[in-house]
Motif scaffolding. Sequence first.
Motif, PDB file in Angstrom:
ATOM      1  N   HIS A  11      -5.322  -7.097  -5.795  1.00 35.86           N
ATOM      2  CA  HIS A  11      -5.209  -5.706  -6.253  1.00 35.86           C
ATOM      3  C   HIS A  11      -3.847  -5.143  -5.917  1.00 35.86           C
ATOM      4  O   HIS A  11      -3.243  -5.489  -4.909  1.00 35.86           O
ATOM      5  CB  HIS A  11      -6.316  -4.832  -5.654  1.00 35.86           C
ATOM      6  CG  HIS A  11      -6.333  -4.823  -4.162  1.00 35.86           C
ATOM      7  ND1 HIS A  11      -6.852  -5.860  -3.422  1.00 35.86           N
ATOM      8  CD2 HIS A  11      -5.908  -3.898  -3.257  1.00 35.86           C
ATOM      9  CE1 HIS A  11      -6.743  -5.588  -2.130  1.00 35.86           C
ATOM     10  NE2 HIS A  11      -6.167  -4.412  -2.005  1.00 35.86           N
ATOM     11  N   GLU A  12      -3.366  -4.283  -6.816  1.00 36.66           N
ATOM     12  CA  GLU A  12      -2.089  -3.601  -6.656  1.00 36.66           C
ATOM     13  C   GLU A  12      -2.238  -2.221  -7.263  1.00 36.66           C
ATOM     14  O   GLU A  12      -3.090  -2.011  -8.133  1.00 36.66           O
ATOM     15  CB  GLU A  12      -0.977  -4.395  -7.364  1.00 36.66           C
ATOM     16  CG  GLU A  12      -1.239  -4.637  -8.844  1.00 36.66           C
ATOM     17  CD  GLU A  12      -0.361  -5.719  -9.461  1.00 36.66           C
ATOM     18  OE1 GLU A  12      -0.811  -6.886  -9.479  1.00 36.66           O
ATOM     19  OE2 GLU A  12       0.737  -5.386  -9.940  1.00 36.66           O
ATOM     20  N   HIS A  13      -1.452  -1.270  -6.766  1.00 35.07           N
ATOM     21  CA  HIS A  13      -1.606   0.118  -7.206  1.00 35.07           C
ATOM     22  C   HIS A  13      -0.290   0.642  -7.787  1.00 35.07           C
ATOM     23  O   HIS A  13       0.780   0.261  -7.332  1.00 35.07           O
ATOM     24  CB  HIS A  13      -1.998   1.025  -6.030  1.00 35.07           C
ATOM     25  CG  HIS A  13      -3.177   0.534  -5.257  1.00 35.07           C
ATOM     26  ND1 HIS A  13      -4.428   0.406  -5.797  1.00 35.07           N
ATOM     27  CD2 HIS A  13      -3.299   0.143  -3.951  1.00 35.07           C
ATOM     28  CE1 HIS A  13      -5.268  -0.048  -4.870  1.00 35.07           C
ATOM     29  NE2 HIS A  13      -4.615  -0.214  -3.748  1.00 35.07           N
ATOM     30  N   HIS A  46       5.092   0.984  -7.691  1.00 37.60           N
ATOM     31  CA  HIS A  46       4.109  -0.011  -8.111  1.00 37.60           C
ATOM     32  C   HIS A  46       4.076  -1.068  -7.003  1.00 37.60           C
ATOM     33  O   HIS A  46       5.038  -1.804  -6.812  1.00 37.60           O
ATOM     34  CB  HIS A  46       4.535  -0.631  -9.457  1.00 37.60           C
ATOM     35  CG  HIS A  46       3.553  -1.618  -9.986  1.00 37.60           C
ATOM     36  ND1 HIS A  46       3.575  -2.082 -11.272  1.00 37.60           N
ATOM     37  CD2 HIS A  46       2.504  -2.246  -9.406  1.00 37.60           C
ATOM     38  CE1 HIS A  46       2.599  -2.951 -11.460  1.00 37.60           C
ATOM     39  NE2 HIS A  46       1.937  -3.067 -10.339  1.00 37.60           N
ATOM     40  N   ARG A  78      -6.658  -3.930 -15.690  1.00 34.88           N
ATOM     41  CA  ARG A  78      -6.061  -2.649 -15.346  1.00 34.88           C
ATOM     42  C   ARG A  78      -7.121  -1.553 -15.330  1.00 34.88           C
ATOM     43  O   ARG A  78      -7.872  -1.385 -16.293  1.00 34.88           O
ATOM     44  CB  ARG A  78      -4.975  -2.317 -16.370  1.00 34.88           C
ATOM     45  CG  ARG A  78      -4.341  -0.962 -16.161  1.00 34.88           C
ATOM     46  CD  ARG A  78      -3.128  -0.772 -17.047  1.00 34.88           C
ATOM     47  NE  ARG A  78      -2.708   0.619 -17.044  1.00 34.88           N
ATOM     48  CZ  ARG A  78      -1.466   1.021 -17.243  1.00 34.88           C
ATOM     49  NH1 ARG A  78      -0.517   0.138 -17.499  1.00 34.88           N
ATOM     50  NH2 ARG A  78      -1.173   2.307 -17.218  1.00 34.88           N
ATOM     51  N   TYR A 118      -2.776   3.805 -11.860  1.00 38.73           N
ATOM     52  CA  TYR A 118      -3.710   2.709 -12.147  1.00 38.73           C
ATOM     53  C   TYR A 118      -3.640   1.655 -11.055  1.00 38.73           C
ATOM     54  O   TYR A 118      -2.669   1.594 -10.299  1.00 38.73           O
ATOM     55  CB  TYR A 118      -3.430   2.094 -13.510  1.00 38.73           C
ATOM     56  CG  TYR A 118      -2.081   1.405 -13.624  1.00 38.73           C
ATOM     57  CD1 TYR A 118      -0.949   2.115 -14.023  1.00 38.73           C
ATOM     58  CD2 TYR A 118      -1.937   0.054 -13.354  1.00 38.73           C
ATOM     59  CE1 TYR A 118       0.282   1.495 -14.129  1.00 38.73           C
ATOM     60  CE2 TYR A 118      -0.704  -0.576 -13.454  1.00 38.73           C
ATOM     61  CZ  TYR A 118       0.403   0.146 -13.842  1.00 38.73           C
ATOM     62  OH  TYR A 118       1.632  -0.455 -13.934  1.00 38.73           O
ATOM     63  N   SER A 119      -4.686   0.864 -11.004  1.00 36.17           N
ATOM     64  CA  SER A 119      -4.709  -0.313 -10.135  1.00 36.17           C
ATOM     65  C   SER A 119      -4.983  -1.519 -11.021  1.00 36.17           C
ATOM     66  O   SER A 119      -5.732  -1.415 -12.002  1.00 36.17           O
ATOM     67  CB  SER A 119      -5.805  -0.184  -9.077  1.00 36.17           C
ATOM     68  OG  SER A 119      -5.552   0.947  -8.258  1.00 36.17           O
ATOM     69  N   TYR A 171     -12.344   3.300  -3.218  1.00 39.73           N
ATOM     70  CA  TYR A 171     -11.237   4.256  -3.284  1.00 39.73           C
ATOM     71  C   TYR A 171     -11.673   5.516  -4.015  1.00 39.73           C
ATOM     72  O   TYR A 171     -12.415   5.447  -4.998  1.00 39.73           O
ATOM     73  CB  TYR A 171     -10.052   3.645  -4.046  1.00 39.73           C
ATOM     74  CG  TYR A 171      -9.304   2.593  -3.282  1.00 39.73           C
ATOM     75  CD1 TYR A 171      -9.775   1.277  -3.245  1.00 39.73           C
ATOM     76  CD2 TYR A 171      -8.132   2.890  -2.591  1.00 39.73           C
ATOM     77  CE1 TYR A 171      -9.094   0.290  -2.543  1.00 39.73           C
ATOM     78  CE2 TYR A 171      -7.445   1.912  -1.884  1.00 39.73           C
ATOM     79  CZ  TYR A 171      -7.927   0.616  -1.863  1.00 39.73           C
ATOM     80  OH  TYR A 171      -7.254  -0.356  -1.170  1.00 39.73           O
ATOM     81  N   ILE A 189      -6.801  -4.985 -10.777  1.00 39.95           N
ATOM     82  CA  ILE A 189      -7.736  -5.700  -9.902  1.00 39.95           C
ATOM     83  C   ILE A 189      -8.142  -6.989 -10.599  1.00 39.95           C
ATOM     84  O   ILE A 189      -8.707  -6.954 -11.696  1.00 39.95           O
ATOM     85  CB  ILE A 189      -8.982  -4.835  -9.615  1.00 39.95           C
ATOM     86  CG1 ILE A 189      -8.572  -3.454  -9.085  1.00 39.95           C
ATOM     87  CG2 ILE A 189      -9.906  -5.541  -8.624  1.00 39.95           C
ATOM     88  CD1 ILE A 189      -9.723  -2.491  -8.882  1.00 39.95           C
ATOM     89  N   ASP A 229       0.808  -1.217   0.000  1.00 39.40           N
ATOM     90  CA  ASP A 229       0.000   0.000   0.000  1.00 39.40           C
ATOM     91  C   ASP A 229       0.839   1.264   0.000  1.00 39.40           C
ATOM     92  O   ASP A 229       0.296   2.358   0.101  1.00 39.40           O
ATOM     93  CB  ASP A 229      -0.914  -0.008   1.228  1.00 39.40           C
ATOM     94  CG  ASP A 229      -1.906  -1.154   1.186  1.00 39.40           C
ATOM     95  OD1 ASP A 229      -2.704  -1.195   0.237  1.00 39.40           O
ATOM     96  OD2 ASP A 229      -1.870  -2.028   2.073  1.00 39.40           O
TER      97      ASP A 229
END
Lengths: 362, 362, 362, 362
Positions: free
Chosen positions: B316-318, B272, B299, B292-293, B284, B295, B241
């Motif tokens: 999920h990753e941001h 990232h 993308r 971008y995320s 969010y 999920i 995060d």
Amino acid sequence: MASRPAATPEAEQQFYAEIERNHLAALWNVSARLMPREPTPRIQPYLWRWKTLRTLCLRSGELTPIEKAERRVLGLINPGLKDKYAATETLWAAVQLILPGENAPAHRHSAAAIRFIIEGSGAYTTVEGDKCIMDRGDMVLTPAGQWHDHGNESREPMIWMDGLDLPIVRDLDAVFVEHSDVKVQKVSKVSGGSERRFDQAGLVPAWEPPAAPASPLLNYKWAKTEAALRRLAQVDASPFDDVALEYVNPTTGGPVLPTLACWIQLVRPGVHTRAHRQTSSSVYHVFEGCGYSVINGRRFNWERGDFFVVPPWAWHEHASAVGEAILFSVHDTPVLRPLGLYREEAYGEAGGHQPVTGVFEG
Amino acid sequence: MASRPAATPEAEQQFYAEIERNHLAALWNVSARLMPREPTPRIQPYLWRWKTLRTLCLRSGELTPIEKAERRVLGLINPGLKDKYAATETLWAAVQLILPGENAPAHRHSAAAIRFIIEGSGAYTTVEGDKCIMDRGDMVLTPAGQWHDHGNESREPMIWMDGLDLPIVRDLDAVFVEHSDVKVQKVSKVSGGSERRFDQAGLVPAWEPPAAPASPLLNYKWAKTEAALRRLAQVDASPFDDVALEYVNPTTGGPVLPTLACWIQLVRPGVHTRAHRQTSSSVYHVFEGCGYSVINGRRFNWERGDFFVVPPWAWHEHASAVGEAILFSVHDTPVLRPLGLYREEAYGEAGGHQPVTGVFEG
Amino acid sequence: MASRPAATPEAEQQFYAEIERNHLAALWNVSARLMPREPTPRIQPYLWRWKTLRTLCLRSGELTPIEKAERRVLGLINPGLKDKYAATETLWAAVQLILPGENAPAHRHSAAAIRFIIEGSGAYTTVEGDKCIMDRGDMVLTPAGQWHDHGNESREPMIWMDGLDLPIVRDLDAVFVEHSDVKVQKVSKVSGGSERRFDQAGLVPAWEPPAAPASPLLNYKWAKTEAALRRLAQVDASPFDDVALEYVNPTTGGPVLPTLACWIQLVRPGVHTRAHRQTSSSVYHVFEGCGYSVINGRRFNWERGDFFVVPPWAWHEHASAVGEAILFSVHDTPVLRPLGLYREEAYGEAGGHQPVTGVFEG
Amino acid sequence: MASRPAATPEAEQQFYAEIERNHLAALWNVSARLMPREPTPRIQPYLWRWKTLRTLCLRSGELTPIEKAERRVLGLINPGLKDKYAATETLWAAVQLILPGENAPAHRHSAAAIRFIIEGSGAYTTVEGDKCIMDRGDMVLTPAGQWHDHGNESREPMIWMDGLDLPIVRDLDAVFVEHSDVKVQKVSKVSGGSERRFDQAGLVPAWEPPAAPASPLLNYKWAKTEAALRRLAQVDASPFDDVALEYVNPTTGGPVLPTLACWIQLVRPGVHTRAHRQTSSSVYHVFEGCGYSVINGRRFNWERGDFFVVPPWAWHEHASAVGEAILFSVHDTPVLRPLGLYREEAYGEAGGHQPVTGVFEG
């Protein structure tokens, strides 16, 4: 339950000798002492003058090299607790002097401590690698079991107040001490890490484990504390303590340490609080201003730098002089509460003010 | 258990008809659906564009007088939850518009809410008589059961995000609403009382009762939140995060509300994060920047003002773009944890990054 | 905000079409539905007759081999929740049949369950290797995440009640299920281990970790439960529930499971309790005797074996017939309390008794 | 800090005189004593023989009328704590005699007590109107602040063990005592009310408030305690304490009193436990059988009725003789745990057994 022929004075005498020899005691002979109707503390209300404290503190700097003392600390010994070396039954309070260039080597112990800076600026305490810079009015924690060393990198002597739970930890036979091989801990790249993590109300790192027993915020800086006092003064106050803030653990909202609670307290100009009493005991330090407290009917005049003790179950009320006063204090309430022994009471008569029957002369 | 002569198709048909008539169900016919190996959420990852949201929000201001709407609120409805009017199974998220001079009258309800200010400055929410001034980036609480009204005393439209636990409170049939006779609450002399009491980390009024279930700090001002983010960035970050702070109740260190957790999160330039997933769901809002995320392998490009949903148990990753990004988010973790239903997992392969198999087009 | 020239019917129609297309909803159009003044549950008070349940249950045994069904379970489906397959919004209640020699293979899941034995004796549930023998009136736990299999080693069919938190776990998208490679778990040498550890009030193994979230006592035997009811009847009773005991976790004193509370309740001969209501929902099973409950003004006559549902916020009162009655019940209070959503109210009029306006005919 | 010209012996002498006069102490002169590396308890391991205790106890009955003594109690005074009248720094342990027809009048105090019945049957303790009948092996609580009186309605003398937290309550200056106008409390119609409410594991009155700080179950009857010990022996044991149960508060699973923990412990025939140590202190009473304990390398042989003390941080291990032994014990662990001062350690060498270097002769 007719006659008790055996109860002659000789028989009794022989009986009591025998029970003593066998490491016993007859409760009925000691119950008045062991079980009084109300607390009868040995500790006395007492006040130490800053003028004296400071002089002796600096004198100790001339006489005692840090290499010998490790910590150059003068403890406030309650007149009622000479044998115990303590300010109250549970609290150790002291002034500590560290001269420019000196270092108090790293150790850790099961007793927990707070430091409140009285004089000087630019010393540090490193707690588990986090270097906390100490300036007047800051409150710095060294929780139980955490390595800590102190140093003075400024050009002036530095004096602070120590507050420890040592007397109760000793009573409970739970003192453990370790000395480090390393005199000065290696510090993290960024000093004040705990502040950078925790120094905004209501925001904590999202990945922190909740509810550490000791506060992970280690340094409560004066500028912020004072601002908080002034903000609170705009909206609220207690009839017994005027504008009082408790320092808390930001991850629990509870006391900063499992055994010690700390307060900062603004007595506004001309305010005279109502009296109350608690089963907890306290040591106060006059950070700013002058005024007096009435403790069990005796008036204790105080001014900047003085220290005084409020014993358990002692009526007490505070008054500022013309200007405002700021008091810092340490309390053993966290020891009493979980045991179900905390109790408090307001003084009901005469508008909450005790009759004053004497003045403390020191 | 040799033969079961009775199990003819006719007998079965008759049996199933009878159990349905008697308001029963055969688990073996529905267990695949009721008891999947892993969560199979109806809710979908989804993203709402700010451009659209803002346009429609302002349009609603032209079309709908506040007197009719009471609250001029456009709810984000997850495409998987059309019948339920919710962003996730537990969370309501919305944008609310209040025009200059308007007032949203006082009411209170068992659902709890947070407001995060997106646009404008100088509106207020009064919570139980405490007037909280709202500026961009502020996070304001209206806890369950507390009277609240909103007003806009500025010359500009004001838009904020609403986050509520309404869907879960409705699922639990525990919605209670009361409307006040008084449209605008009488306010205390000093506005921002909660901030004046609680806005310094580690300091609370000494007489406050410990551990209120909802945070007594009602307004988390942006300037302080941002400063806290920048301070944390100097010392720590999470691989999942980046620089993330949870807003907490200063009297407990726990979530701001018993049902909602809020985060503010700085994704530093070029960062990232690694993917992970939880059983909690989240909404969010992109407060600053773009990025971008990813999920569940898709993308979602986002920029300032956008909203998006992360379903339960979705990887999920941001990632920020060239500059930094700041995300505000609402989570239902406090609902899951006491029930023993919170679970999380890190994405173990490919350095923590999912393969991207598509791009969300909206 | 003088005139709103844009608010023509066409403009409004276009606006609402556009917000729907963009997955938004105007709160003012749905707020009456989403935010009622009081709970408006979909679920209905309902009663299932034992005569029917038992007949269909045994019929399912003829029709459906255990190998196909895995668990031969008929769920009670609230008429208001057809789409959801649930007895209340949070609770699954069912009757389960296991025939002599059958085995329900080992699995584990994030939903938690209780079993209350209605008919038969000598079946078992093995929970994490601890074999719990099941006789009429016993209450057996299979907590979330613990492996469990059932078997019937007696010569008679065995029927029990299942109570699960499945509907709320599904609503929260937190269902995880695993099937074991081993159909029947290997059991410990001594069966009933949890009882041997925990079956004396106020005594726990001195080395047990305190406060497990789910009860480590897995089998609450009927003989002891009944004796406890009779003892309590000698000294105390509630005006609303007569002689009621909550099954609790002996390491916390809290509910047996983080999501479910269970009660056993003796309504003494001729007792008619006062009405009250809560935001929690409940499923009752009539273990012994007959009588009736008045739920929201309708009378539900019940006798041994029947099941009935009390919806959230529904007034309810119970009465035994000539003899005593014993009710077992499951409640979702542990879900509501930590979220701050539990609320209860006593019926104030007419001595606490509702006017009866109808009788449930089934 | 080159030369310290002032540090002459005369200067030092003058300095130390001055600090003493001003009620201060130089930490560096007392730190070795105040801050040892490990606990250095004053209290000694010690054993009191039942033969002696019983004889002196009965003798006190001849010499001291109950009207004079109020409670005819002989306290076990640790040889290291003569000035303090205590068995350990925190615990008071004693034997109390009450003769047929006698009454110990009602009082209440902030110190909390347990009673464990050694000899006789048919006496009672009434706690807040609940009459608890006392038979050999029963454990009866008189929690802090609750009125209690004792009486002997049997035809035999009655002797029990008293365990109190009095020493720590005194150290904390929190002793409050009140005497009732009524010598013998009026009792409720049904005696043993607390047992009737709470004496089934895992079942509590459904309307009880959760989590009272002191146990609401007041009488732990021996027959049930013994049965629980035998059941536990079938499934589990600790290497350090063999088959040990802690008496707990059924509404919390925690200790019976906020300051005291109680254990009952079966050392099976021929069992010799491994040594360990804790920062807590304990008083043991040999309820049945004979055997020995090794405490800090010294062997303490004990038989039925004996009492012995294990100091804080003292290695200790227990062994039964040919037959089994049952030990009852009182511990101050609840005082240490919330303060973060509880610590324990297993003896690692020689299979967990200390070398024996002496035998206690008394």
